[in-house]
Design an enzyme around this catalytic site. Structure first.
Site, PDB file in Angstrom:
ATOM      1  N   GLY A  70      13.512  -5.452  90.351  1.00 57.96           N
ATOM      2  CA  GLY A  70      13.207  -6.022  91.657  1.00 57.96           C
ATOM      3  C   GLY A  70      11.785  -6.554  91.729  1.00 57.96           C
ATOM      4  N   SER A  71      11.229  -6.491  92.919  1.00 58.14           N
ATOM      5  CA  SER A  71       9.948  -7.161  93.164  1.00 58.14           C
ATOM      6  C   SER A  71       8.757  -6.528  92.469  1.00 58.14           C
ATOM      7  CB  SER A  71       9.687  -7.226  94.672  1.00 58.14           C
ATOM      8  OG  SER A  71      10.605  -8.098  95.293  1.00 58.14           O
ATOM      9  N   THR A  72       8.900  -5.341  91.894  1.00 58.11           N
ATOM     10  CA  THR A  72       7.782  -4.795  91.117  1.00 58.11           C
ATOM     11  C   THR A  72       7.475  -5.687  89.918  1.00 58.11           C
ATOM     12  OG1 THR A  72       9.265  -3.349  89.839  1.00 58.11           O
ATOM     13  CG2 THR A  72       8.216  -2.403  91.802  1.00 58.11           C
ATOM     14  N   PHE A  73       8.482  -6.442  89.445  1.00 60.56           N
ATOM     15  CA  PHE A  73       8.288  -7.327  88.300  1.00 60.56           C
ATOM     16  C   PHE A  73       7.401  -8.523  88.660  1.00 60.56           C
ATOM     17  CE2 PHE A  73       9.590 -10.485  85.085  1.00 60.56           C
ATOM     18  CZ  PHE A  73       9.506  -9.718  83.929  1.00 60.56           C
ATOM     19  N   LYS A  74       7.190  -8.753  89.944  1.00 60.31           N
ATOM     20  CA  LYS A  74       6.367  -9.889  90.361  1.00 60.31           C
ATOM     21  C   LYS A  74       4.938  -9.786  89.830  1.00 60.31           C
ATOM     22  CE  LYS A  74       9.124 -10.908  94.460  1.00 60.31           C
ATOM     23  NZ  LYS A  74       9.258 -10.752  95.933  1.00 60.31           N
TER      24      LYS A  74
END
Length: 494
Positions: free
Chosen positions: A217-221
């Site tokens: 999810g958005s932690t990969f951003k």
């Protein structure tokens, strides 16, 4: 000697030579194979004939041995078994060994060749033999904070905390868990307990921190941002991205919106995009970078390879072949992208360590029975050369964005008074049709000391499948943020 007798003598000689050859083959060629055969009861009886060495946390053993009746004289015991099970694993008279108990089986049982003189001394002195000890890198308070945070939620999940400077694993928790003591022996009741745990649909014996993969999810951003800065597709984190909201995936008519209602995401800068977790900014960044550059950066942080800590982890995957819409989706941590909690801890630790990723490790030292050092771990960069996954300048720009996200954005649940904290929330969709299941909640963060270095980086993963909360309440900041904060505080206070 007449001819029949000569034939009999030759035949007997051949039989003797064959027997000698077979004995030699068994003793010198098959010896190890037979000694390690799980069906060799004599070996198992001998292995449990004296206490095993211990696995140590914070200077104290979290394992032990207790005398029993029967052929197997000792069986394993565990202190705070469920909390440490993802680290220790189990050593069972019936089921074998796993995790550190399995990796260091020969050391703990005293059978390692490096303990030969200890065994010889025990024979000469009549002392009861004993195995060596495994000294872990685990911080007791951090481990307790991680485990308590997950169990208080009654959630399936995992926490991994690293020291970014060295790669030491400070906490490694997985829930639901199990007590290895409950099936350490040979009784029917213990066998039933093992079978029940193995059949449990909540999978308490799975190591979610190391062995399970999920969309991050958005932690990969934070990795998408690092890749964009490193490859020059973004140079100013405060400049408009030009990415419209909602964002239409390339070569499709599919539009992707944003999760935070009212957030100023339309054509937002990367810094604002991080602050409010704007999907459009990072979808566009990944699309402009392309598959190869995204994968290259991901691999520098550890994706697409096994990690041995020394327990083997599952491979976190950035796929080899993606079309343009799939590449864009990886920018926000979705699509075919997968990660272990360990891997996301490595990503945030690398950013916190100014771009250098260190190999994660769980064992600080292996000692013989007399506390003599047999092995000593040393901090090692994950990548060859200087170990930089991205430049220091790139890492510091991502730090600036993450710290702003804690101070003024969606990661505020990790804020600690008087401490500089960087963080990023994540909510990951999954299921056969992407959004069929309740989403996973993620949170990653780090904390800095006064000298600017970071002694702690944390990844928290929560699967709310068993939690009695509405779907609208599932968010990385709300569920994972407080756990990450508690783990960081435990290390900072120490």
């Amino acid at each position: 000697m007449n001819r029949p007798l000569r034939h009999i003598a030759v035949f007997c000689g051949v039989l003797i030579l064959a027997l000698l050859g077979r004995v030699t083959w068994i003793q010198f060629v098959q010896a190890d194979e037979l000694a390690n055969d799980p069906n060799n009861r004599r070996v198992k009886i001998e292995a449990f004939s004296y206490p095993r060495g211990n696995i140590i946390v914070g200077g104290k053993p979290v394992t032990g041995s207790v005398a029993t009746d029967g052929d197997f004289k000792y069986k394993r015991t565990y202190q705070d078994g469920p909390m440490y099970a993802p680290i220790t694993g189990y050593a069972s008279q019936a089921q074998g060994e796993s995790m550190l108990e399995g990796v260091y089986k020969k050391i703990l049982s005293g059978k390692d060749d490096r303990l030969f003189f200890n065994r010889a001394k025990a024979v000469l002195t009549g002392e009861k033999p004993r195995g060596g000890d495994v000294i872990t890198t685990i911080d007791e308070k951090a481990q307790k904070a991680a485990y308590k945070g997950l169990t208080d939620l009654h959630a399936r999940g995992a926490v991994v905390a690293l020291d970014p400077r060295s790669g030491k694993i400070l906490a490694l928790a997985s829930t639901p868990s199990y007590d290895p003591s409950s099936f350490a022996g040979l009784t029917i009741a213990e066998s039933k307990k093992y079978l029940a745990l193995d059949a449990d649909k909540s999978k308490p014996m799975n190591n979610r921190a190391l062995r399970e993969i999920y969309p991050p999810g958005s932690t990969f951003k934070i990795l998408t941002a690092a890749a964009a800065l490193e490859h020059g597709t973004v140079s100013d984190i405060n400049a408009s991205s030009g990415a419209p909201a909602p964002y239409t995936l390339p070569q499709t008519h599919t539009q992707v919106g944003n999760d935070v209602a009212g957030a100023p995401c339309d054509k937002a800068s990367m810094k604002t995009g991080m602050q409010w977790s704007c999907n459009n900014v990072f979808l566009d960044a990944a699309h402009k970078l392309g598959t190869d550059k995204m994968r290259e950066t991901a691999e520098k942080f550890g994706f697409n390879k096994e990690q041995f800590v020394p327990i083997r982890s599952a491979v976190s995957g950035y796929p080899a072949k993606l079309d343009q819409p799939q590449t864009a989706l990886t920018g926000m941590g979705q699509g075919s992208l997968t990660s272990t909690p360990l891997q996301m801890a490595m990503v945030v630790a690398g950013i916190a360590n100014n771009g250098k990723v260190m190999k994660p490790y769980l064992v600080d030292e292996v000692q013989g029975p007399g506390m003599s050092t047999i092995e000593k771990s040393e901090p090692t960069p994950l990548n060859s050369g200087d170990g930089q996954a991205v430049s220091e300048d790139t890492a510091k720009k991502v730090q600036e964005m993450m710290e702003y996200t804690v101070a003024e954005g969606t990661a505020d649940k990790a804020a600690i008074d008087g401490v500089t904290v960087g963080g990023k929330t994540g909510t990951a969709q999954h299921g056969a049709n992407v959004n069929d299941e309740r989403p996973y909640a993620w949170f990653v963060s780090y904390a800095k000391q006064s000298d600017g270095t970071s002694p702690i980086a944390v990844a928290v993963f929560v699967d709310p499948k068993d939690m009695d909360i509405p779907r609208s309440e599932i968010a990385g900041g709300k569920l994972g943020g407080p756990i990450a904060k508690a783990v960081m505080e435990a290390v900072l206070k120490k």
